[in-house]
Design a protein around this motif. Structure first.
Motif, PDB file in Angstrom:
ATOM      1  N   GLY A   1     -38.104  46.123   4.244  1.00 38.79           N
ATOM      2  CA  GLY A   1     -37.465  45.441   2.854  1.00 38.79           C
ATOM      3  C   GLY A   1     -37.887  43.815   2.501  1.00 38.79           C
ATOM      4  N   SER A   2     -37.936  43.063   3.647  1.00 36.92           N
ATOM      5  CA  SER A   2     -38.228  41.861   3.289  1.00 36.92           C
ATOM      6  C   SER A   2     -39.634  41.697   2.806  1.00 36.92           C
ATOM      7  CB  SER A   2     -38.133  41.088   4.535  1.00 36.92           C
ATOM      8  OG  SER A   2     -36.796  40.964   5.075  1.00 36.92           O
TER       9      SER A   2
ATOM     10  N   ASP B   1     -33.725  34.073  -1.013  1.00 38.24           N
ATOM     11  CA  ASP B   1     -32.807  34.917  -0.251  1.00 38.24           C
ATOM     12  C   ASP B   1     -32.742  34.291   1.486  1.00 38.24           C
ATOM     13  OD1 ASP B   1     -31.431  36.860   0.832  1.00 38.24           O
ATOM     14  OD2 ASP B   1     -32.480  38.473  -0.114  1.00 38.24           O
ATOM     15  N   PRO B   2     -31.656  33.761   1.631  1.00 41.63           N
ATOM     16  CA  PRO B   2     -31.497  33.674   3.069  1.00 41.63           C
ATOM     17  C   PRO B   2     -31.763  34.591   4.091  1.00 41.63           C
ATOM     18  CG  PRO B   2     -29.794  32.651   1.951  1.00 41.63           C
ATOM     19  CD  PRO B   2     -30.628  33.600   0.876  1.00 41.63           C
ATOM     20  N   ALA B   3     -31.244  35.737   3.742  1.00 41.62           N
ATOM     21  CA  ALA B   3     -31.489  37.008   4.358  1.00 41.62           C
ATOM     22  C   ALA B   3     -32.976  37.429   4.805  1.00 41.62           C
ATOM     23  CB  ALA B   3     -30.825  38.245   3.858  1.00 41.62           C
ATOM     24  N   VAL B   4     -33.823  37.068   3.835  1.00 43.40           N
ATOM     25  CA  VAL B   4     -35.503  37.457   4.075  1.00 43.40           C
ATOM     26  C   VAL B   4     -35.787  36.190   5.052  1.00 43.40           C
ATOM     27  CG1 VAL B   4     -37.631  37.530   3.189  1.00 43.40           C
ATOM     28  CG2 VAL B   4     -35.525  38.432   1.874  1.00 43.40           C
ATOM     29  N   LEU B   5     -35.382  35.060   4.951  1.00 38.20           N
ATOM     30  CA  LEU B   5     -35.739  34.065   5.796  1.00 38.20           C
ATOM     31  C   LEU B   5     -35.404  34.345   7.120  1.00 38.20           C
ATOM     32  CD1 LEU B   5     -37.139  31.377   6.278  1.00 38.20           C
ATOM     33  CD2 LEU B   5     -35.030  29.971   5.480  1.00 38.20           C
ATOM     34  N   GLY B   6     -34.142  34.691   7.325  1.00 47.36           N
ATOM     35  CA  GLY B   6     -33.556  35.060   8.710  1.00 47.36           C
ATOM     36  C   GLY B   6     -34.240  36.190   9.466  1.00 47.36           C
ATOM     37  N   ASP B   7     -34.537  37.269   8.496  1.00 49.60           N
ATOM     38  CA  ASP B   7     -35.451  38.228   9.081  1.00 49.60           C
ATOM     39  C   ASP B   7     -36.824  37.763   9.594  1.00 49.60           C
ATOM     40  OD1 ASP B   7     -35.931  41.109   9.582  1.00 49.60           O
ATOM     41  OD2 ASP B   7     -37.339  40.648   7.649  1.00 49.60           O
TER      42      ASP B   7
END
Length: 363
Positions: free
Chosen positions: A196-197, A220-226
């Protein structure tokens, strides 16, 4: 009333003596020029060795199609590819291509330059994170080991350092995957990012190939965290290899600095031992690390082959292993040439920094 003038300093022969600053500047210029010129033979020798070794193992067409084509068709395919010509002819042609920026094409008809651009950023990103781990782990622990020298804590840290640079990278990677991915399930087992990322980053109008930067550009913080979670285990596996070297080096140099006169003078004034380590002996002990960073970059790039294969981190190391299996001459030679250039340039920059810090290395 008489006036006196001071004659300019002269040499024994009577000639005016040059200013020391000018001499120092010229020595630095000569040093930089010599180090820059050494980049050419370094890359040339490595490319030549790889060229010879690859052809000593046979040609890629026989390895790939030897059991699928009749002898006549196989010989024709080898002739069309030019692998039946004398090595010296192939070598001169290959050097001519390199000088024009043409590294050839892979077995699946992709330009080698495209492979270098596409996967080189992944290797550089991994090397950066690994070096960051090496600094974060090796330097503070080296200072602690010097502070508690000759006690049980020092012995433990020295054993830890030996384990860091003696443990094979692929073995350390498998242990990390077993503990943090399989048993605890807190970190991804492989790859640079989740599907997804990667899809979200592909929609960017411009991508750098460095996933951390691309993830930031998505907003998107979720992408960076991933992306960061996927980088943790490969960076630790590769970074600990260099952290052990830094730990021992910092420990040795801090202990040596603590025995100098200015530190003894500070100690006699009642300065605490911890402050002596962190303030007075810390910075001088870091100077030797600058001189070995170039060697450690080469070590990191060498370890990246095993690390990227272990974690399926698709960089130059991962692709190099794949092309070696396929015996793809052009791809292997192009990747090795690029790695050689990176290592040579890194050593050049490190040598210049070391010369600016310590003028003695210029001579």
């Amino acid at each position: 009333m008489s006036s006196t003038t001071t004659a300019p300093p002269t040499t024994p022969g009577g000639a005016p003596r040059r200013q020391e600053r000018s001499s120092g500047g010229s020595s630095l210029g000569r040093y930089i020029a010599m180090r820059a010129l050494l980049i050419i033979p370094t890359v040339f020798i490595l490319v030549t060795v790889v060229f010879i070794v690859m052809r000593a193992t046979g040609d890629p067409i026989t390895a790939k199609l030897g059991d699928k084509l009749p002898p006549a068709q196989l010989a024709e395919a080898i002739h069309n590819a030019g692998y039946d010509r004398p090595w010296i002819v192939q070598y001169v042609e290959y050097l001519g291509q390199i000088f024009t920026g043409n590294f050839g094409t892979t077995g699946d008809n992709r330009p080698v330059v495209e492979i270098l651009v596409t996967y080189g950023t992944a290797t550089l990103e991994l090397a950066f994170y690994a070096l960051l781990v090496a600094f974060i782990v090796g330097i503070p622990l080296g200072m602690v080991a010097a502070y508690v020298r000759d006690r049980w804590g020092d012995a433990v840290l020295r054993v830890f350092a030996i384990l860091c640079y003696a443990t094979p990278v692929f073995f350390a990677g498998m242990l990390l995957k077993l503990v943090f991915s399989v048993w605890l399930g807190v970190l991804p087992v492989a790859g640079r990012a989740s599907t997804g990322s990667e899809l979200e980053m592909q929609f960017l109008p411009f991508t750098t190939g460095i996933y951390t930067i691309d993830a930031i550009l998505t907003g998107d913080p979720a992408v960076l965290g991933d992306v960061l979670r996927h980088a943790v285990l490969p960076a630790i596996a590769l970074g600990l290899l260099t952290a052990g070297v830094f730990l021992r080096l910092v420990r040795t140099n801090v202990i040596g600095t603590l025995s100098t006169d200015y530190v003894d003078a500070a100690r006699s004034r009642g300065v605490a031992e911890r402050r002596l380590v962190t303030k007075h002996a810390y910075r001088p002990a870091l100077i030797p690390i600058v001189t070995v960073i170039g060697l450690q970059i080469a070590l990191l790039l060498g370890g990246a082959v095993l690390t990227e294969t272990t974690f399926e981190w698709k960089g130059l190391g991962f692709m190099l292993a794949e092309f070696l299996k396929a015996r793809d001459f052009a791809a292997v030679q192009g990747i090795v040439a690029m790695l050689a250039v990176i290592v040579a340039l890194t050593n050049f920059v490190v040598d210049i920094i070391a010369a600016l810090i310590d003028p003695r290395v210029r001579y």
